[in-house]
Design a protein around this motif. Structure first.
Motif, PDB file in Angstrom:
ATOM      1  N   THR A 154      -3.825  -0.338  13.195  1.00  0.00           N
ATOM      2  CA  THR A 154      -4.295  -0.640  14.546  1.00  0.00           C
ATOM      3  C   THR A 154      -3.500  -1.778  15.172  1.00  0.00           C
ATOM      4  OG1 THR A 154      -5.995  -2.081  13.598  1.00  0.00           O
ATOM      5  CG2 THR A 154      -6.626   0.187  14.106  1.00  0.00           C
ATOM      6  N   GLU A 155      -2.925  -2.636  14.358  1.00  0.00           N
ATOM      7  CA  GLU A 155      -2.124  -3.745  14.860  1.00  0.00           C
ATOM      8  C   GLU A 155      -0.647  -3.465  14.660  1.00  0.00           C
ATOM      9  OE1 GLU A 155      -3.293  -7.425  13.152  1.00  0.00           O
ATOM     10  OE2 GLU A 155      -5.348  -7.354  13.954  1.00  0.00           O
ATOM     11  N   ALA A 156       0.165  -3.878  15.622  1.00  0.00           N
ATOM     12  CA  ALA A 156       1.608  -3.726  15.504  1.00  0.00           C
ATOM     13  C   ALA A 156       2.143  -4.699  14.454  1.00  0.00           C
ATOM     14  CB  ALA A 156       2.275  -3.988  16.849  1.00  0.00           C
ATOM     15  N   GLY A 157       3.293  -4.383  13.911  1.00  0.00           N
ATOM     16  CA  GLY A 157       3.922  -5.277  12.951  1.00  0.00           C
ATOM     17  C   GLY A 157       4.702  -4.518  11.898  1.00  0.00           C
ATOM     18  N   ARG A 158       5.584  -5.235  11.238  1.00  0.00           N
ATOM     19  CA  ARG A 158       6.406  -4.634  10.200  1.00  0.00           C
ATOM     20  C   ARG A 158       5.563  -4.340   8.953  1.00  0.00           C
ATOM     21  NH1 ARG A 158      11.701  -8.089   9.119  1.00  0.00           N
ATOM     22  NH2 ARG A 158      12.099  -6.204   7.861  1.00  0.00           N
ATOM     23  N   ILE A 159       6.007  -3.365   8.221  1.00  0.00           N
ATOM     24  CA  ILE A 159       5.383  -3.084   6.939  1.00  0.00           C
ATOM     25  C   ILE A 159       6.031  -4.011   5.908  1.00  0.00           C
ATOM     26  CG2 ILE A 159       7.017  -1.209   6.432  1.00  0.00           C
ATOM     27  CD1 ILE A 159       4.737   0.198   4.929  1.00  0.00           C
ATOM     28  N   GLY A 160       5.232  -4.739   5.168  1.00  0.00           N
ATOM     29  CA  GLY A 160       5.763  -5.682   4.206  1.00  0.00           C
ATOM     30  C   GLY A 160       6.485  -4.990   3.065  1.00  0.00           C
ATOM     31  N   ALA A 161       7.371  -5.743   2.409  1.00  0.00           N
ATOM     32  CA  ALA A 161       8.178  -5.167   1.339  1.00  0.00           C
ATOM     33  C   ALA A 161       7.309  -4.617   0.208  1.00  0.00           C
ATOM     34  CB  ALA A 161       9.151  -6.219   0.804  1.00  0.00           C
ATOM     35  N   GLU A 162       6.239  -5.336  -0.146  1.00  0.00           N
ATOM     36  CA  GLU A 162       5.389  -4.892  -1.238  1.00  0.00           C
ATOM     37  C   GLU A 162       4.664  -3.604  -0.877  1.00  0.00           C
ATOM     38  OE1 GLU A 162       1.722  -6.463  -4.108  1.00  0.00           O
ATOM     39  OE2 GLU A 162       2.427  -7.701  -2.441  1.00  0.00           O
ATOM     40  N   VAL A 163       4.104  -3.562   0.337  1.00  0.00           N
ATOM     41  CA  VAL A 163       3.393  -2.359   0.774  1.00  0.00           C
ATOM     42  C   VAL A 163       4.366  -1.195   0.935  1.00  0.00           C
ATOM     43  CG1 VAL A 163       1.991  -1.349   2.608  1.00  0.00           C
ATOM     44  CG2 VAL A 163       1.574  -3.696   1.878  1.00  0.00           C
ATOM     45  N   LEU A 164       5.557  -1.467   1.440  1.00  0.00           N
ATOM     46  CA  LEU A 164       6.562  -0.418   1.579  1.00  0.00           C
ATOM     47  C   LEU A 164       6.897   0.181   0.218  1.00  0.00           C
ATOM     48  CD1 LEU A 164       8.625   1.229   3.150  1.00  0.00           C
ATOM     49  CD2 LEU A 164      10.212  -0.709   2.969  1.00  0.00           C
ATOM     50  N   GLY A 165       7.087  -0.673  -0.764  1.00  0.00           N
ATOM     51  CA  GLY A 165       7.366  -0.175  -2.110  1.00  0.00           C
ATOM     52  C   GLY A 165       6.229   0.675  -2.644  1.00  0.00           C
ATOM     53  N   GLU A 166       4.982   0.223  -2.417  1.00  0.00           N
ATOM     54  CA  GLU A 166       3.819   0.997  -2.859  1.00  0.00           C
ATOM     55  C   GLU A 166       3.756   2.340  -2.136  1.00  0.00           C
ATOM     56  OE1 GLU A 166       1.304   0.483  -5.034  1.00  0.00           O
ATOM     57  OE2 GLU A 166       2.106  -1.393  -5.808  1.00  0.00           O
ATOM     58  N   ALA A 167       4.051   2.318  -0.842  1.00  0.00           N
ATOM     59  CA  ALA A 167       3.987   3.553  -0.059  1.00  0.00           C
ATOM     60  C   ALA A 167       5.044   4.554  -0.514  1.00  0.00           C
ATOM     61  CB  ALA A 167       4.160   3.240   1.422  1.00  0.00           C
ATOM     62  N   LEU A 168       6.242   4.082  -0.805  1.00  0.00           N
ATOM     63  CA  LEU A 168       7.297   4.967  -1.285  1.00  0.00           C
ATOM     64  C   LEU A 168       6.925   5.590  -2.627  1.00  0.00           C
ATOM     65  CD1 LEU A 168      10.405   2.816  -0.314  1.00  0.00           C
ATOM     66  CD2 LEU A 168       9.797   5.045   0.655  1.00  0.00           C
ATOM     67  N   LEU A 169       6.373   4.772  -3.519  1.00  0.00           N
ATOM     68  CA  LEU A 169       5.940   5.288  -4.821  1.00  0.00           C
ATOM     69  C   LEU A 169       4.779   6.266  -4.665  1.00  0.00           C
ATOM     70  CD1 LEU A 169       6.166   2.014  -6.941  1.00  0.00           C
ATOM     71  CD2 LEU A 169       7.631   4.034  -7.140  1.00  0.00           C
ATOM     72  N   ALA A 170       3.874   5.957  -3.722  1.00  0.00           N
ATOM     73  CA  ALA A 170       2.750   6.861  -3.473  1.00  0.00           C
ATOM     74  C   ALA A 170       3.242   8.201  -2.949  1.00  0.00           C
ATOM     75  CB  ALA A 170       1.780   6.228  -2.483  1.00  0.00           C
ATOM     76  N   ALA A 171       4.202   8.167  -2.006  1.00  0.00           N
ATOM     77  CA  ALA A 171       4.744   9.413  -1.461  1.00  0.00           C
ATOM     78  C   ALA A 171       5.417  10.235  -2.558  1.00  0.00           C
ATOM     79  CB  ALA A 171       5.735   9.108  -0.346  1.00  0.00           C
ATOM     80  N   GLU A 172       6.141   9.567  -3.441  1.00  0.00           N
ATOM     81  CA  GLU A 172       6.774  10.273  -4.548  1.00  0.00           C
ATOM     82  C   GLU A 172       5.732  10.904  -5.471  1.00  0.00           C
ATOM     83  OE1 GLU A 172       9.910   9.416  -8.242  1.00  0.00           O
ATOM     84  OE2 GLU A 172       9.143   7.763  -7.027  1.00  0.00           O
ATOM     85  N   ALA A 173       4.678  10.147  -5.756  1.00  0.00           N
ATOM     86  CA  ALA A 173       3.631  10.676  -6.635  1.00  0.00           C
ATOM     87  C   ALA A 173       2.905  11.851  -5.981  1.00  0.00           C
ATOM     88  CB  ALA A 173       2.641   9.565  -6.979  1.00  0.00           C
ATOM     89  N   VAL A 174       2.640  11.746  -4.679  1.00  0.00           N
ATOM     90  CA  VAL A 174       2.002  12.853  -3.957  1.00  0.00           C
ATOM     91  C   VAL A 174       2.883  14.095  -4.006  1.00  0.00           C
ATOM     92  CG1 VAL A 174       1.266  13.663  -1.686  1.00  0.00           C
ATOM     93  CG2 VAL A 174       0.652  11.368  -2.439  1.00  0.00           C
TER      94      VAL A 174
END
Length: 244
Positions: free
Chosen positions: A138-158
């Motif tokens: 809901t708020e604008a802003g960059r995705i942090g490095a830690e969350v980005l890493g988690e998201a990439l790993l999550a996408a790979e696992a999915v």
């Protein structure tokens, strides 16, 4: 507070057959573990020159609407992520002066002013493209490095989990249940596209483009017009205008 690694843990349990994974579980796990307010999981396929596919699940109506808009308009970060195989990270959808998807950006600003940032990750296994995982804040802003890493790993696992379900031999009944949970609205669109192919004497891409153009002109979801086509309430002629 987010819970790091929760998405991967849920998928790992499913992979170990200790519990059956549902698309909705993926979306809820992403909201819980990736510091976002909403998530959507969408399958995408190329039919002719058209990108089509069902949204398997979404965490909330806003996430579902973001996917619906891209489906209707034929453009947006999810389609770009699918086509390029690269994540698309939009830090501020409300204020960014330019995007490659002007119609989508304008629609978000007009109808979804509560969406600040949108992060989309392709679900790809080698050369095989399955779809996208979309996350919004809901708020604008960059995705942090830690969350980005988690998201990439999550996408790979999915991706690995989905490919295991969808490509199992013999066919996996879990995959059938995944598709059963897909949006019925998309099925209506496919059926209406087939009907228009017969009525207008055109190919699948042209039929879908004409249906989508009418939806855009009327500022309505393409699925709503598709239902009217199936019900015989809307007839498109070769100029994509309604017949009286």
């Amino acid at each position: 507070m987010t819970e790091r690694g929760v998405v991967r843990r849920i998928l790992a349990r499913a992979a170990a057959n200790t519990e059956e994974l549902r698309p909705q579980d993926v979306c809820q796990a992403c909201v819980k573990g990736l510091d976002v307010q909403g998530a959507a999981l969408t399958l995408i396929a190329t039919i002719g020159e058209t990108r089509m596919g069902p949204t398997l699940a979404s965490s909330d109506p806003v996430a579902a609407r973001l996917e619906e808009l891209q489906f209707t308009l034929g453009e947006g970060p999810a389609l770009q992520a699918y086509e390029t195989g690269e994540p698309v990270l939009v830090e501020d959808l409300q204020q960014v002066p330019y995007t490659p998807w002007p119609m989508f950006t304008e629609a978000v600003r007009d109808h979804l002013s509560g969406v600040g940032a949108l992060f989309v990750f392709p679900l790809q296994l080698g050369a095989v493209r399955l779809g996208t995982l979309s996350l919004y804040r809901t708020e604008a802003g960059r995705i942090g490095a830690e969350v980005l890493g988690e998201a990439l790993l999550a996408a790979e696992a999915v991706t690995l989990t989905m490919s295991g379900y969808l490509m199992a031999d013999p066919p996996n009944t879990v995959a059938d249940r995944w598709f059963e949970q897909a949006s019925d609205r998309r099925v209506v669109v496919y059926q209406a596209t087939g009907m228009l192919m017969q009525q207008l004497g055109v190919g699948v891409s042209e039929a879908f483009v004409r249906l989508r153009a009418r939806a855009f002109a009327d500022d309505r979801p393409v699925a709503d017009l598709a239902q009217e086509v199936l019900d015989g309430k809307l007839h498109l002629n070769n100029n994509s205008s309604p017949e009286e």
